[in-house]
Design an enzyme around this catalytic site. Structure first.
Site, PDB file in Angstrom:
ATOM      1  N   SER A 140      20.781 -13.005  -8.845  1.00 46.41           N
ATOM      2  CA  SER A 140      21.521 -11.810  -8.473  1.00 46.41           C
ATOM      3  C   SER A 140      22.929 -11.878  -9.089  1.00 46.41           C
ATOM      4  CB  SER A 140      21.542 -11.679  -6.951  1.00 46.41           C
ATOM      5  OG  SER A 140      22.043 -10.444  -6.567  1.00 46.41           O
ATOM      6  N   ASP A 312      11.923  -5.032  -8.366  1.00 43.79           N
ATOM      7  CA  ASP A 312      13.378  -5.081  -8.172  1.00 43.79           C
ATOM      8  C   ASP A 312      14.016  -3.860  -8.819  1.00 43.79           C
ATOM      9  OD1 ASP A 312      16.064  -5.705  -8.012  1.00 43.79           O
ATOM     10  OD2 ASP A 312      15.912  -7.645  -9.019  1.00 43.79           O
ATOM     11  N   HIS A 345      14.376  -6.879  -4.697  1.00 41.01           N
ATOM     12  CA  HIS A 345      15.372  -7.748  -5.315  1.00 41.01           C
ATOM     13  C   HIS A 345      15.357  -9.176  -4.752  1.00 41.01           C
ATOM     14  CE1 HIS A 345      19.039  -9.014  -7.158  1.00 41.01           C
ATOM     15  NE2 HIS A 345      19.669  -9.145  -6.000  1.00 41.01           N
TER      16      HIS A 345
END
Ligand SMILES: CC(=O)SCCNC(=O)CCNC(=O)[C@H](O)C(C)(C)COP(=O)(O)OP(=O)(O)OC[C@H]1O[C@@H](n2cnc3c(N)ncnc32)[C@H](O)[C@@H]1OP(=O)(O)O
Ligand SMILES: N[C@@H](CCO)C(=O)O
Length: 395
Positions: A140, A312, A345
């Site tokens: 991330s 995602d 995600h």
């Protein structure tokens, strides 16, 4: 909890703190060549793996299924370093830390950027006697941090893995993050950021995190987890005002989940830190100061793994493919490994069985690693991996 005092630290904003404290953890033994820096995500901490001393709370390693003895990032083989980033609230200086006058800095703390995180990590590694890293791995915004290493210190790292990341956030995510920050700032308890020792802006932080959670789920994962099911109303928190008509309508499972997660989150995270770190993520642009992403990465001669997830929509497979193309334009050896997942995600946190093998083999053998696949070598066009749900609001 180990901490390092790094002396005067000038942030990219031009503001400085006189003695930056960074909290960090190390796992395994350093042999001069085996250091792996793991960069945590937005609200993560230095506790990437379970700590032998069993630290409470965030000591419960957030990537313990991936990092540890015998795990994909094997601490029997690698010396793993993870540091809490400046601006956060797990022991590294940030808005909730004590400022020079003895009170918490609050919003007097300098704005932070991903570049500041990278530079603080470089300084910490110098303190620890680590020169060149075997690898930097991050998920991330931690993946953005890893990319920043390839750009800023290209000769200091052999291998870079950017997991569920992108060169920059898109407009939809920027918009949602802006609303999340407003939720915090419009909470009367926020008080201009000066709330320590008083009521904290829990409602604003809860709303901000709930928006975040919706970004980290996919339509499929949300549908599977909650559908349109009704939750027992007694499950709901009473943090938010209600209206008489609400009693006629169901309180849904998804709402109950968001309330539960928000309740947990406000116990562990600082609202000002959330403002600061989300801004750092929003601001990150790999190409800043260069003509293109490819130009920014051109000096990196090592191996790069770009790992993305089909479900995602926060950081899409297409963004990762663009990133891989930018690496391919230079001297780096790159693989873009796509994981077929509908988790959204946070798949990188909850699917160790998908994330572990390519990471393990990449650390061992670079892009030639056995479990590492690459879209450039696959028969399937990368665009056919594009997530089905590009928009949170699409039907
Ligand atoms: C580096 C970092 O990422 S920071 C640290 C870790 N990351 C985070 O905290 C990010 C935010 N959290 C998340 O995104 C997720 O919770 C993850 C990724 C940590 C875990 O995901 P999952 O394993 O799928 O768990 P999930 O999101 O379903 O949460 C499970 C919890 O919600 C509760 N829950 C699930 N459905 C409901 C519901 N309808 N109503 C109320 N509570 C619910 C469960 O009881 C469980 O509670 P527990 O944690 O006390 O056991
Ligand atoms: N859910 C993770 C990843 C966010 O990108 C976190 O809160 O840190």
């Amino acid at each position: 909890m180990p901490t390092a005092e790094l002396g005067r630290f000038e942030f990219e904003s031009g503001q400085a703190v006189e003695d930056l404290t960074v909290a960090y953890e190390t796992y395994g033994e350093f042999d001069g060549r085996n250091a792996v820096l793991v960069c945590h995500a937005l609200t993560g901490s230095q506790h990437v793996a379970d700590s032998p001393d069993g630290v409470a709370g965030q000591g419960h390693g957030w990537w313990r299924s991936v990092v540890g003895p015998g795990k994909a990032i094997d601490t029997n083989d690698y010396f793993v370093v993870c540091a809490n980033v400046p601006g956060s609230c797990y022991g590294t200086d940030g808005p909730s830390a004590e400022g020079p006058d003895g009170d918490p800095y609050g919003t007097d703390f300098p704005p932070v950027t991903v570049g500041d995180w990278t530079r603080s990590q470089r300084r910490l590694l110098d303190e620890l006697g680590v020169g060149r890293l075997h690898a930097v791995v991050g998920g991330s915004v931690g993946g953005m941090n890893a990319l920043d290493w390839a750009r800023r210190f290209p000769d200091d790292v052999r291998r870079v893995a950017a997991v569920a990341a992108a060169p920059r956030l898109d407009a939809q995510c920027l918009g949602l993050n802006a609303v999340a920050r407003r939720a915090i700032r419009t909470d009367p308890d926020w008080n201009g950021g000066d709330y320590y020792g008083d009521s904290h802006p829990d409602r604003g932080l809860a709303l901000a995190r709930q928006l975040g959670h919706l970004m980290y789920l996919s339509k499929d994962s949300a549908g599977r987890k909650f559908g349109r099911r009704t939750a027992g109303r007694e499950a709901g928190g009473d943090a938010f005002p209600s209206d008489p008509a609400a009693a006629f309508f169901p309180y849904r499972d998804v709402e109950s989940y968001l309330d539960y997660q928000a309740d947990q989150f406000v116990e562990r995270f600082d609202a000002n830190s959330y403002l600061y770190l989300v801004r750092a993520m929003d601001d990150y642009d790999l190409a800043a100061g260069y003509d293109s992403d490819a130009a920014a990465l051109a000096a990196f001669p090592g191996d790069a793994l770009v790992l993305s997830f089909t479900g995602d929509w926060h950081f899409t497979v297409d963004q990762s493919e663009d990133l891989a193309e930018s690496f391919r334009a230079g001297d780096a050896s790159v693989a873009h490994h796509v994981v077929d997942s509908d988790h959204g995600h946070d798949a990188f946190l909850v699917e160790p069985e998908s994330v572990g093998p390519p990471l393990r083999d990449f650390l061992a053998d670079g892009v030639a690693g056995r479990s590492v696949t690459d879209t450039a070598e696959s028969d399937t066009e990368p665009s056919s991996y594009a997530p089905v749900h590009n928009s949170l609001f699409s039907g």
